[in-house]
Design a protein around this motif. Sequence first.
Motif, short mmCIF file in Angstrom:
data_model
loop_
_atom_site.label_atom_id
_atom_site.label_comp_id
_atom_site.label_asym_id
_atom_site.label_seq_id
_atom_site.Cartn_x
_atom_site.Cartn_y
_atom_site.Cartn_z
N ILE A 150 0.85 -1.20 0.00
CA ILE A 150 0.00 0.00 0.00
C ILE A 150 0.88 1.25 0.00
O ILE A 150 0.66 2.19 -0.76
N ASP A 151 1.91 1.22 0.82
CA ASP A 151 2.80 2.40 0.90
C ASP A 151 3.54 2.64 -0.41
O ASP A 151 3.73 3.78 -0.84
N TYR A 152 3.95 1.54 -1.04
CA TYR A 152 4.63 1.70 -2.33
C TYR A 152 3.68 2.31 -3.36
O TYR A 152 4.02 3.25 -4.08
N ASN A 153 2.48 1.75 -3.41
CA ASN A 153 1.49 2.28 -4.37
C ASN A 153 1.14 3.73 -4.04
O ASN A 153 0.92 4.56 -4.93
N PHE A 154 1.09 4.03 -2.75
CA PHE A 154 0.80 5.40 -2.35
C PHE A 154 1.89 6.35 -2.85
O PHE A 154 1.62 7.44 -3.34
N HIS A 155 3.12 5.88 -2.73
CA HIS A 155 4.26 6.69 -3.19
C HIS A 155 4.08 7.03 -4.68
O HIS A 155 4.28 8.17 -5.10
N CYS A 156 3.70 6.02 -5.47
CA CYS A 156 3.48 6.26 -6.91
C CYS A 156 2.29 7.20 -7.12
O CYS A 156 2.31 8.08 -7.98
N PHE A 157 1.25 6.99 -6.31
CA PHE A 157 0.05 7.82 -6.42
C PHE A 157 0.39 9.29 -6.15
O PHE A 157 0.02 10.19 -6.90
N ARG A 158 1.17 9.50 -5.09
CA ARG A 158 1.54 10.87 -4.73
C ARG A 158 2.36 11.53 -5.85
O ARG A 158 2.16 12.69 -6.18
N LYS A 159 3.24 10.74 -6.44
CA LYS A 159 4.06 11.27 -7.54
C LYS A 159 3.16 11.68 -8.72
O LYS A 159 3.35 12.72 -9.34
N ALA A 160 2.18 10.82 -8.99
CA ALA A 160 1.26 11.11 -10.10
C ALA A 160 0.48 12.38 -9.82
O ALA A 160 0.29 13.22 -10.71
#
Length: 382
Positions: free
Chosen positions: A330-340
């Motif tokens: 979840i944290d990894y995906n969140f990191h990508c989400f935040r970047k997007a």
Amino acid sequence: MSIQYEEPMGSYGGESLKDFDYGVDEPDIEDNSPSSDSKPRILLMGLRRSGKSSIQKVVFHKMSPNETLFLESTNKIYKDDISDSSFVNFQIWDFPGQVDFFDPTFDYEMIFRGTGALIFVIDAQDDYVEALGRLHLTVSRAFRVNPDINFEVFIHKVDGLSDDHKIETQRDVHQRANDDLADASLEKLHLSFYLTSIYDHSIFEAFSKVVQKLIPQLPTLENLLNIFISNSGIEKAFLFDVVSKIYIATDSSPVDMQSYELCCDMIDVVIDVSCIYGLREDGSGSAYDKESLAIIKLNNTTVLYLKEVTRFLALVCILREESFERKGLIDYNFHCFRKAIQEVFEVGNSVQRSGFLDASPPISSLASLKAGTLNGTPRNVV
Ligand SMILES: Nc1nc2c(ncn2[C@@H]2O[C@H](COP(=O)(O)OP(=O)(O)OP(=O)(O)O)[C@@H](O)[C@H]2O)c(=O)[nH]1
């Protein structure tokens, strides 16, 4: 219920939460700066005492609903600049109840030309026949000047009505307002109706929907949220404007009021605790910053997860306890989400500078977001 803070949170710069708001009222409608022209404008109109100023104060200035009892009648147009966040970047103009369209000093053409949404507030606890006449006069004039305005009708103060009475009032107002428009051959003018009250979350929900219609990046944000939740085992995610608790986007599964209220309450808890315990010794720091993060485990195997996205936006997710075991994913995906999201901001800012609004999806971040899937090991795709 257990509350866990992984990182300390600061404060809103040492101010109490109530003092923290978007801006100040300016009793002046003259503002011709280019930046203010480019901001979408939301007008709050309606009869005297219908509740316009209360709505503005409760949603954007953290006034408690009971305090609105002491608000004085507005006698000028109050302009409120809500511009600290790139996504929620607009002005709210609160009109006095007695605006006279026939007054030559009232330049309604200028006002309607730069308007994104017109909210007409009707007091549902009062006889609304006069309000409906005023609604018709206002929207028909505004539509002739600017047919692109979103017309929103708040059937307000419904806290005083029973559930049956609410539905009946909404049906009646809807019917009569649209009959009046049909009689004037204005079928193309679309009115949206909301049942609202400052005493519950309905006013925040309604305002969220009004604001979302003014965000050109909305489809991109929804798309990002859909990808994020489906790859992370999350049931529902809201992208919140922290100060106003307006949600500026959510995934495409239906919103139920209870989930929204739960997430709003979480923001309140987090910010309140942070304001009290998150300050540095000398009172400096911020109640909401890039380290803000909170996990609340409820007694029904549900987890609420809040994380900072930008200075003013937070992602609040609702998920099952078993999905939360894969927190790393979840944290990894969140990191990508935040970047997007940051890329969406950048695109938004650069197109705004060039005077053109578009919302192309940020391809690179989407690709990496898809890469971290629920059953697989997170990996980077370039
Ligand atoms: N019960 C109930 N009362 C409300 C609600 N919203 C506002 N009020 C009350 O309605 C009264 C009038 O509110 P205002 O916000 O001053 O109304 P206004 O439309 O700005 O009035 P003008 O400035 O005269 O145009 C106040 O006493 C508020 O407390 C609501 O949702 N429910």
